[in-house]
Design a protein around this motif. Structure first.
Motif, short mmCIF file in Angstrom:
data_model
loop_
_atom_site.label_atom_id
_atom_site.label_comp_id
_atom_site.label_asym_id
_atom_site.label_seq_id
_atom_site.Cartn_x
_atom_site.Cartn_y
_atom_site.Cartn_z
N GLY A 194 0.82 -1.22 0.00
CA GLY A 194 0.00 0.00 0.00
C GLY A 194 0.85 1.26 0.00
N ILE A 206 -6.35 5.98 -3.38
CA ILE A 206 -7.37 5.42 -2.47
C ILE A 206 -7.17 3.92 -2.32
N GLY A 207 -6.85 3.23 -3.41
CA GLY A 207 -6.60 1.79 -3.34
C GLY A 207 -5.37 1.48 -2.50
N SER A 247 -6.15 2.12 1.14
CA SER A 247 -7.00 1.06 1.69
C SER A 247 -6.18 -0.17 2.06
N LEU A 248 -5.24 -0.55 1.18
CA LEU A 248 -4.36 -1.67 1.50
C LEU A 248 -3.53 -1.39 2.74
N PHE A 271 -4.27 0.63 5.20
CA PHE A 271 -5.15 0.62 6.37
C PHE A 271 -5.51 -0.80 6.80
N ILE A 272 -5.84 -1.66 5.84
CA ILE A 272 -6.17 -3.05 6.16
C ILE A 272 -4.96 -3.75 6.76
#
Length: 61
Positions: A14, A34-35, A38-39, A41-42
């Motif tokens: 990410g 954004i992608g 998101s990675l 954050f996950i």
């Protein structure tokens, strides 16, 4: 512990995606960021799983 390495991998991928998106000058730059975010954050959510479920628990004496 099984998700710890997966979380570290997601964080690294990410972060690399977000850094690489700075060099891209296309219309999809925002979606790529954004992608990557998101990675990231996950991945940060998966890493503490090892710390919370650690088997080294202190006993009250």
């Amino acid at each position: 512990m099984k998700y710890r390495y997966l979380g570290i991998t997601f964080v690294i991928i990410g972060a690399l995606i977000m850094i690489i998106s700075l060099t891209i000058g296309s219309e999809h730059e925002r979606i790529i960021r954004i992608g990557g975010g998101s990675l990231f954050f996950i991945g940060t959510l998966l890493i503490p799983d090892y710390i919370v479920n650690s088997r080294n628990q202190t006993k009250n004496r």
